[in-house]
Scaffold this motif. Structure first.
Motif, PDB file in Angstrom:
ATOM      1  N   ILE A 109       0.839  -1.201   0.000  1.00  0.00           N
ATOM      2  CA  ILE A 109       0.000   0.000   0.000  1.00  0.00           C
ATOM      3  C   ILE A 109       0.874   1.252   0.000  1.00  0.00           C
ATOM      4  O   ILE A 109       0.597   2.213  -0.716  1.00  0.00           O
ATOM      5  N   GLY A 110       1.951   1.228   0.774  1.00  0.00           N
ATOM      6  CA  GLY A 110       2.881   2.359   0.772  1.00  0.00           C
ATOM      7  C   GLY A 110       3.488   2.589  -0.603  1.00  0.00           C
ATOM      8  O   GLY A 110       3.619   3.732  -1.066  1.00  0.00           O
ATOM      9  N   LEU A 111       3.855   1.497  -1.288  1.00  0.00           N
ATOM     10  CA  LEU A 111       4.427   1.613  -2.640  1.00  0.00           C
ATOM     11  C   LEU A 111       3.401   2.168  -3.627  1.00  0.00           C
ATOM     12  O   LEU A 111       3.732   3.000  -4.478  1.00  0.00           O
ATOM     13  N   ILE A 112       2.153   1.713  -3.517  1.00  0.00           N
ATOM     14  CA  ILE A 112       1.092   2.216  -4.406  1.00  0.00           C
ATOM     15  C   ILE A 112       0.829   3.692  -4.133  1.00  0.00           C
ATOM     16  O   ILE A 112       0.725   4.498  -5.066  1.00  0.00           O
ATOM     17  N   CYS A 113       0.730   4.062  -2.867  1.00  0.00           N
ATOM     18  CA  CYS A 113       0.512   5.475  -2.508  1.00  0.00           C
ATOM     19  C   CYS A 113       1.626   6.345  -3.076  1.00  0.00           C
ATOM     20  O   CYS A 113       1.373   7.439  -3.589  1.00  0.00           O
ATOM     21  N   ASP A 114       2.851   5.857  -2.987  1.00  0.00           N
ATOM     22  CA  ASP A 114       3.992   6.604  -3.502  1.00  0.00           C
ATOM     23  C   ASP A 114       3.849   6.844  -5.003  1.00  0.00           C
ATOM     24  O   ASP A 114       4.040   7.957  -5.484  1.00  0.00           O
ATOM     25  N   LYS A 115       3.449   5.820  -5.754  1.00  0.00           N
ATOM     26  CA  LYS A 115       3.296   5.949  -7.204  1.00  0.00           C
ATOM     27  C   LYS A 115       2.106   6.825  -7.591  1.00  0.00           C
ATOM     28  O   LYS A 115       2.106   7.439  -8.646  1.00  0.00           O
ATOM     29  N   LEU A 116       1.091   6.877  -6.727  1.00  0.00           N
ATOM     30  CA  LEU A 116      -0.079   7.725  -6.994  1.00  0.00           C
ATOM     31  C   LEU A 116       0.104   9.131  -6.422  1.00  0.00           C
ATOM     32  O   LEU A 116      -0.806   9.955  -6.480  1.00  0.00           O
ATOM     33  N   CYS A 117       1.292   9.392  -5.862  1.00  0.00           N
ATOM     34  CA  CYS A 117       1.606  10.690  -5.242  1.00  0.00           C
ATOM     35  C   CYS A 117       0.620  11.029  -4.123  1.00  0.00           C
ATOM     36  O   CYS A 117       0.194  12.176  -3.981  1.00  0.00           O
ATOM     37  N   LEU A 118       0.270  10.030  -3.336  1.00  0.00           N
ATOM     38  CA  LEU A 118      -0.589  10.218  -2.167  1.00  0.00           C
ATOM     39  C   LEU A 118       0.293  10.192  -0.923  1.00  0.00           C
ATOM     40  O   LEU A 118       1.395   9.648  -0.955  1.00  0.00           O
ATOM     41  N   SER A 119      -0.215  10.728   0.160  1.00  0.00           N
ATOM     42  CA  SER A 119       0.486  10.549   1.423  1.00  0.00           C
ATOM     43  C   SER A 119       0.526   9.060   1.698  1.00  0.00           C
ATOM     44  O   SER A 119      -0.338   8.308   1.266  1.00  0.00           O
ATOM     45  N   LYS A 120       1.540   8.628   2.431  1.00  0.00           N
ATOM     46  CA  LYS A 120       1.657   7.194   2.688  1.00  0.00           C
ATOM     47  C   LYS A 120       2.065   6.951   4.133  1.00  0.00           C
ATOM     48  O   LYS A 120       2.621   7.833   4.789  1.00  0.00           O
TER      49      LYS A 120
END
Length: 171
Positions: free
Chosen positions: A78-89
């Protein structure tokens, strides 16, 4: 013991610690990462089901951070996905011996590549994915006694994928 449903958006502000005492490195393969992405992007809310269920996350609070007893693979992804979507993680603090190993880096790089490829092929789904991800919920089980972390980890992971010899040596 505290048991509650918590959406990812409410976990993002927390600090998590992955302990080297009993945890092993990140090991999700392309198949698991792609399946999570597909599931999140295709999830549709209903009157009965308001959010995608991410399974159980077992935590133990230690001052200002939470030790992750179970759920590390999913939380890391989830952290990796958030990072790629430019979301807070979520802030993940690893003290794993294998964290800096070639094997661990390999699996994280593979997961990141899978996320990149998936996002390129699903450009129209990015907004839905981001929304569903932030609303997705873990069933969070917070241990009342941090002294039982290792015992709980062993109990919930018995019968799962066996650790490699190098990981057993670390344990």
């Amino acid at each position: 013991m505290k048991l509650q449903m918590i959406p990812v958006k409410d976990l993002i502000s927390r600090k998590f610690h992955i302990s080297s005492v009993y945890q092993r490195g990140y090991r999700w393969k392309d198949k698991q990462v792609a399946q999570l992405l597909d599931d999140l992007a295709s999830f549709t809310k209903t009157n009965e089901v308001k959010a995608y269920f991410l399974q159980v996350l077992i935590l133990s609070k230690q001052q200002d951070k939470y030790n992750v007893v179970d759920g590390q693979q999913r939380l890391t992804t989830i952290g990796l996905i958030c990072d790629k979507l430019c979301l807070s993680k979520p802030e993940l603090d690893y003290d794993l011996v294998v964290e800096n190993s070639s094997l661990d880096k390999y699996f994280k790089e593979q997961a990141t590549d899978t996320i990149d490829q998936w996002l390129r092929g699903h450009d129209a789904d990015k907004e839905i994915l981001a929304s569903n991800l932030l609303e997705a919920e873990f069933l969070v089980y917070e241990l009342a006694d941090p002294a039982v972390e290792t015992e709980v980890f062993s109990r919930v992971n018995s019968g799962k994928i066996a650790a490699k010899d190098s990981e057993l040596v670390k344990c």
